[in-house]
Design a protein around this motif. Structure first.
Motif, short mmCIF file in Angstrom:
data_model
loop_
_atom_site.label_atom_id
_atom_site.label_comp_id
_atom_site.label_asym_id
_atom_site.label_seq_id
_atom_site.Cartn_x
_atom_site.Cartn_y
_atom_site.Cartn_z
N ARG A 1 0.75 -1.17 -0.09
CA ARG A 1 0.14 -0.14 0.32
C ARG A 1 0.53 1.33 -0.27
O ARG A 1 0.00 2.17 -0.39
CB ARG A 1 -0.69 0.22 1.16
CG ARG A 1 -1.65 -0.82 1.02
CD ARG A 1 -2.88 -1.40 2.92
NE ARG A 1 -3.38 -2.22 2.84
CZ ARG A 1 -4.72 -1.64 1.72
NH1 ARG A 1 -5.08 -1.23 1.49
NH2 ARG A 1 -5.86 -3.06 2.27
N THR A 2 2.00 1.41 0.41
CA THR A 2 2.69 2.38 1.15
C THR A 2 3.77 2.84 -0.21
O THR A 2 4.61 0.89 -0.03
CB THR A 2 3.13 2.16 1.87
OG1 THR A 2 4.05 1.51 2.96
CG2 THR A 2 1.83 2.92 2.71
N THR A 3 4.92 4.00 -0.57
CA THR A 3 5.88 3.77 -0.73
C THR A 3 7.25 2.75 0.09
O THR A 3 7.84 2.04 -0.71
CB THR A 3 6.85 4.93 -1.26
OG1 THR A 3 5.76 6.32 -1.79
CG2 THR A 3 7.91 4.76 -1.60
N GLY A 4 6.99 2.99 0.94
CA GLY A 4 7.68 1.93 1.71
C GLY A 4 7.63 0.53 1.48
O GLY A 4 8.94 -0.13 1.70
N ASP A 5 7.10 -0.13 1.85
CA ASP A 5 6.49 -1.59 0.95
C ASP A 5 7.33 -2.07 -0.19
O ASP A 5 7.27 -2.28 -0.12
CB ASP A 5 4.24 -1.62 0.93
CG ASP A 5 3.60 -1.19 2.26
OD1 ASP A 5 4.57 -1.65 3.22
OD2 ASP A 5 2.90 -1.63 2.14
N MET A 6 6.93 -0.82 -1.33
CA MET A 6 7.42 -1.03 -2.47
C MET A 6 8.86 -1.40 -2.39
O MET A 6 9.32 -2.19 -2.62
CB MET A 6 7.45 0.04 -3.33
CG MET A 6 7.20 -0.12 -5.39
SD MET A 6 6.88 -1.53 -5.84
CE MET A 6 5.29 -0.59 -6.09
N GLU A 7 9.31 -0.25 -1.32
CA GLU A 7 10.85 -0.63 -1.80
C GLU A 7 11.90 -1.18 -0.62
O GLU A 7 12.53 -2.17 -0.43
CB GLU A 7 11.37 1.04 -0.71
CG GLU A 7 11.12 2.17 -2.13
CD GLU A 7 12.00 3.91 -1.95
OE1 GLU A 7 12.24 4.15 -0.20
OE2 GLU A 7 11.44 4.53 -2.44
N GLU A 8 10.40 -1.41 0.70
CA GLU A 8 11.49 -2.24 1.74
C GLU A 8 11.12 -3.47 1.77
O GLU A 8 11.91 -5.03 1.61
CB GLU A 8 11.05 -2.43 2.83
CG GLU A 8 11.23 -0.90 3.44
CD GLU A 8 10.60 -0.25 5.14
OE1 GLU A 8 9.50 -1.25 5.27
OE2 GLU A 8 10.60 0.34 5.52
N VAL A 9 9.72 -4.65 0.62
CA VAL A 9 9.45 -5.60 0.62
C VAL A 9 9.67 -5.82 -0.36
O VAL A 9 10.81 -7.05 -0.86
CB VAL A 9 7.51 -5.73 0.79
CG1 VAL A 9 7.91 -7.12 0.14
CG2 VAL A 9 6.95 -5.49 2.44
N LEU A 10 9.76 -4.95 -1.55
CA LEU A 10 9.96 -5.57 -3.24
C LEU A 10 11.65 -4.99 -3.44
O LEU A 10 12.28 -5.68 -4.80
CB LEU A 10 9.29 -5.35 -4.33
CG LEU A 10 7.83 -5.75 -3.99
CD1 LEU A 10 6.93 -4.93 -5.19
CD2 LEU A 10 7.60 -6.93 -4.33
N GLY A 11 11.79 -4.04 -2.81
CA GLY A 11 13.60 -3.24 -3.11
C GLY A 11 13.16 -2.41 -4.91
O GLY A 11 14.05 -2.32 -5.79
N LEU A 12 11.92 -2.23 -5.00
CA LEU A 12 11.67 -1.24 -6.42
C LEU A 12 11.75 -0.04 -6.20
O LEU A 12 11.03 0.52 -5.14
CB LEU A 12 10.82 -2.34 -6.82
CG LEU A 12 10.64 -3.05 -7.72
CD1 LEU A 12 9.39 -4.03 -8.04
CD2 LEU A 12 12.27 -3.77 -8.57
N ARG A 13 11.82 0.96 -6.81
CA ARG A 13 10.98 2.23 -6.88
C ARG A 13 9.93 2.80 -7.52
O ARG A 13 9.19 2.02 -8.31
CB ARG A 13 12.21 3.10 -7.52
CG ARG A 13 12.03 4.60 -8.14
CD ARG A 13 12.06 5.00 -9.39
NE ARG A 13 13.93 5.55 -8.73
CZ ARG A 13 15.15 4.70 -9.02
NH1 ARG A 13 14.24 4.40 -10.15
NH2 ARG A 13 16.64 4.54 -9.63
N LEU A 14 8.96 3.56 -6.35
CA LEU A 14 7.57 3.60 -6.63
C LEU A 14 7.68 4.40 -8.34
O LEU A 14 7.73 5.82 -8.56
CB LEU A 14 6.51 3.91 -6.25
CG LEU A 14 5.37 4.21 -5.96
CD1 LEU A 14 4.95 2.58 -6.81
CD2 LEU A 14 5.08 4.46 -4.67
N LEU A 15 7.37 3.08 -9.59
CA LEU A 15 7.49 5.18 -10.19
C LEU A 15 5.93 5.58 -10.76
O LEU A 15 6.41 6.50 -10.63
CB LEU A 15 7.45 3.96 -11.83
CG LEU A 15 8.62 3.03 -11.63
CD1 LEU A 15 8.21 2.18 -13.16
CD2 LEU A 15 9.73 3.58 -12.23
N ALA A 16 4.42 5.01 -9.92
CA ALA A 16 3.78 6.15 -10.02
C ALA A 16 2.73 5.40 -9.24
O ALA A 16 3.35 4.40 -9.22
CB ALA A 16 3.17 6.39 -11.56
#
Length: 715
Positions: free
Chosen positions: A455-470
């Motif tokens: 749900r969050t930018t932190g989830d994208m970065e911490e769980v997947l290691g990906l940059r949130l593009l949009a």
């Protein structure tokens, strides 16, 4: 195939497994409540309305309380040791008696409560005698409305009764206390009478046992010659005590006599008569010694005057020999006398020992008889003690029979309560509001937790290691569950003359992809972990936005099995991507134009299921080379990674791939597996994009202010 020179920073960013901060957790909860405010209000309203109805229908009962004190000292017959009876077990026993069924039934019959509909219900009897079943049901109802308890650690017991009428509650509570006291007195009196009768019968039996035991003891002492009391010794004991002293003295005398006789005999046999002590004390020996001394003087005179053969010399020698024989004879007589004395002493010792042995045997017999007598005496004493104790109990029971006093006194009589029992309605309503609000919040959080997902930018970065593009918002009405969309497709809102929240989100996606690819991302693919994540909608929106901005764009539908993009075309062509790769069609013959834009679409004519890998050969590479030459941008709508292996094959031909993730829905583990497979295949993963995001979610504004403010900015 594209090289790996394109920026791969996002793919190489390590995943961090650390937990969220407190502020992040609180923010996430607030965001969830804002998204689910309708659910919160609905559940809270339902709970509050149900509680309001229950409170409105709640009966107003009144509770009256009477208090009594349990104290055995109130009975004058039990003053001694009364305090020892006042323990916790005794008090609990009294509370058990007060809650007994017998007491409740007595009150029901005395007050005729079986005629009261509050306790008897619809079967309340108006006249006549009640049935046993009616009385039993009324008693059960009365007991349910009765509460009995001890006041902390005191000797006070409280009896509370609840009824619809205050006067009735007080009247029944007082009646139960009075009935309990009456039953207590009757029980004590009846018990005392039964005890007295038992004691009288028992005393008669014990009296006979005492007389029989004492008679057996007296007869036995008389038959064995034992004294009537064990404290006085027997005659044999007294004689043995005297004889023991005599025997000791006789044995000493006999030993001395034997010693004197033995010594004298030894000295006499050695010819040393003068050494015998008894000889030295003999008067005859002294006279003979004196005569011998005279003869010795006379011999000395004669030997000086005459020869040894002279008659006088011979006479003197004969007189001296006669005197010596007399002295020897007298010594022998003295030793014989000593030996006779020793034998007499030994005889006396033997006689005393014989008498002592007889007395010892008599005393042993007396000892056995005494043990039997003591046993009989103990039996008689035990029977006497039982008789005395039973006599005391009988006296106490007789006195208690005539003085039965309850050990209970009333401390406070029950008074009619002035207000109904229980908390005020205002307090209940406040509690109901709190519970309703908590239930609504809990329901919203339960729904959020059940859905899971990132749900969050932190989830994208911490769980997947990906940059949130949009973050692409949800478009359409929400009649129920927010993700059930109604209205136009989001991609259809992309046009040159509109500026919507969704269009701005797609523009952010374009800018992020351009930055992630370093400006060299000409061929971009869109994929997801599983179906249903708005992947095709995102690819179409991205391609249309590029086309709206005067770029030549080719959108290729690479999902051979589903072909969702191709189904959006007004007329589905007869030939498509599969036929082109197999050499059955030409590029110009299958490319279709998008309605409302300059976007070119290379569709899939029909669903294609085959084990042949169409995208791993030179045909796909040649197709993309041609597309790069003719178009500014090439967008690939890839199939889901975990569903079809074609996605991993085609992704290697792209300059970069965007992983589409349905916000708050897709399980993190599925997305992680898809990203790992792409990385393992050497795919340049540009980042991830959330789709179907709640417009009010903070992730729409990068997590720095609420999505509602972001949405109102574009309103």
């Amino acid at each position: 195939m594209a090289t790996q020179s394109i920026d791969n920073t996002a793919a190489e960013r390590p995943r961090r497994g650390g937990g969220r901060t407190v502020a992040g957790v609180i923010g996430g909860l607030g965001s969830a409540l804002r998204r689910r405010w309708r659910l919160v209000l609905g559940v809270a309203a339902a709970i509050f309305i149900a509680a309001l109805v229950a409170i409105t229908l709640m009966r107003s009962d009144y509770q009256a309380t009477a208090r009594i004190r349990v104290d055995p000292t109130l009975n004058p017959m039990e003053q001694e040791g009364a305090q020892s009876l006042l323990n916790a077990e005794a008090i609990e026993t009294e509370t058990g008696l007060m809650s007994s069924r017998a007491l409740a039934e007595a009150v029901v019959r005395d007050l005729e409560l079986y005629r009261d509909p509050e306790f008897a219900g619809d079967d309340a009897l108006q006249a006549g005698e009640p049935s046993a079943d009616l009385v039993s049901r009324t008693v059960n109802a009365v007991r349910r409305k009765t509460a009995i308890g001890r006041d902390q650690l005191s000797y006070i017991i409280s009896l509370s009764f609840t009824a619809k009428d205050a006067e009735k509650a007080a009247r029944i509570a007082n009646a139960m206390v009075e009935t309990y006291i009456d039953l207590r007195v009757q029980s004590s009196s009846g018990s005392s009478e039964r005890q007295a009768e038992f004691f009288r019968a028992r005393l008669g039996e014990l009296a006979g046992q005492v007389n029989a035991a004492e008679s057996r003891l007296a007869d036995y002492r008389a038959s064995t010659g034992l004294p009537q009391t064990s404290e006085i010794g027997t005659v044999a004991d007294q004689q043995i005590a005297t004889l023991s002293g005599q025997l000791a003295a006789a044995e000493a005398d006999a030993a001395a006599a034997r010693s004197n006789a033995s010594v004298a005999s030894q000295q006499l046999s050695g010819g040393n008569v003068d050494a015998v002590a008894a000889v030295q004390g003999s008067n005859v020996i002294r006279d003979l010694r004196a005569q011998r001394a005279t003869i010795l003087r006379e011999r000395d005179e004669i030997e000086t005057r005459y020869d040894s053969r002279h008659p006088e010399a011979i006479r003197v020698r004969d007189q001296l020999a006669g005197i010596d024989r007399q002295i020897l004879d007298e010594g022998q007589r003295v030793v014989t006398s000593l030996q006779a004395q020793a034998r007499a002493a030994d005889a006396e010792v033997g006689a005393l020992r014989s008498r002592m042995g007889a007395l010892e045997g008599q005393r042993a017999s007396n000892t056995r008889n005494t043990a039997d007598a003591e046993r009989l005496e103990r039996d008689a004493a035990s029977a006497r003690a039982q008789y005395d104790r039973m006599n005391e109990l009988s006296l106490e029971s007789t006195q208690s029979t005539g003085a039965a006093i309850a050990q209970v006194e009333v401390v406070d009589s029950a008074q009619p309560p002035v207000s109904a029992d229980g908390p005020p309605r205002s307090v209940l309503l406040a509690l109901a509001a709190i519970v309703a609000l908590a239930g609504g919040i809990g329901s919203a959080l339960a729904v959020e937790m059940a859905q899971g997902g990132l749900r969050t930018t932190g989830d994208m970065e911490e769980v997947l290691g990906l940059r949130l593009l949009a973050s692409l918002p949800f478009v359409g009405k929400r009649p129920g569950r927010w993700h059930q969309r109604t209205g136009p497709d989001p991609a259809d809102t992309i046009s040159a003359g509109t500026a919507t929240l969704y269009t701005e989100a797609v523009r952010n996606l374009r800018a992020s992809i351009s930055r992630a690819g370093g400006g060299r991302g000409k061929v971009v693919g869109f994929t997801s972990a599983i179906p249903g994540e708005a992947k095709t909608e995102t690819a179409l929106s991205y391609a249309r936005l590029l086309a709206v901005n005067s770029a030549s764009v080719l959108l290729i539908d690479c999902d051979l099995r589903n072909g969702r993009l191709s189904r959006r075309l007004p007329h589905r062509p007869e030939h498509g991507l599969v036929e082109l790769l197999n050499g059955e069609a030409t590029f110009d013959g299958i490319v279709s134009a998008d309605k409302g834009s300059d976007l070119a679409i290379l569709p899939v004519a029909a669903a294609h299921f085959t084990s042949q890998d169409l995208f791993d050969g030179d045909a796909m590479e040649q197709l993309l080379t041609l597309a790069r030459q003719r178009y500014d941008y090439v967008v690939l709508d890839l199939p889901p990674v975990l569903a079809v292996a074609d996605a991993r094959t085609i992704a290697r031909h792209a300059d970069g791939v965007c992983v589409v993730i349905r916000w708050g829905h897709t399980k993190p583990a599925a997305t992680m597996q898809a990203v790992d497979q792409l990385h393992d295949d050497g795919v340049n993963v540009l980042g991830g994009a959330f789709t179907m995001v709640d417009p009010d979610a903070e992730v729409m504004a990068g997590g720095y202010f609420t999505g509602a403010l972001y949405r109102r900015y574009f309103a």
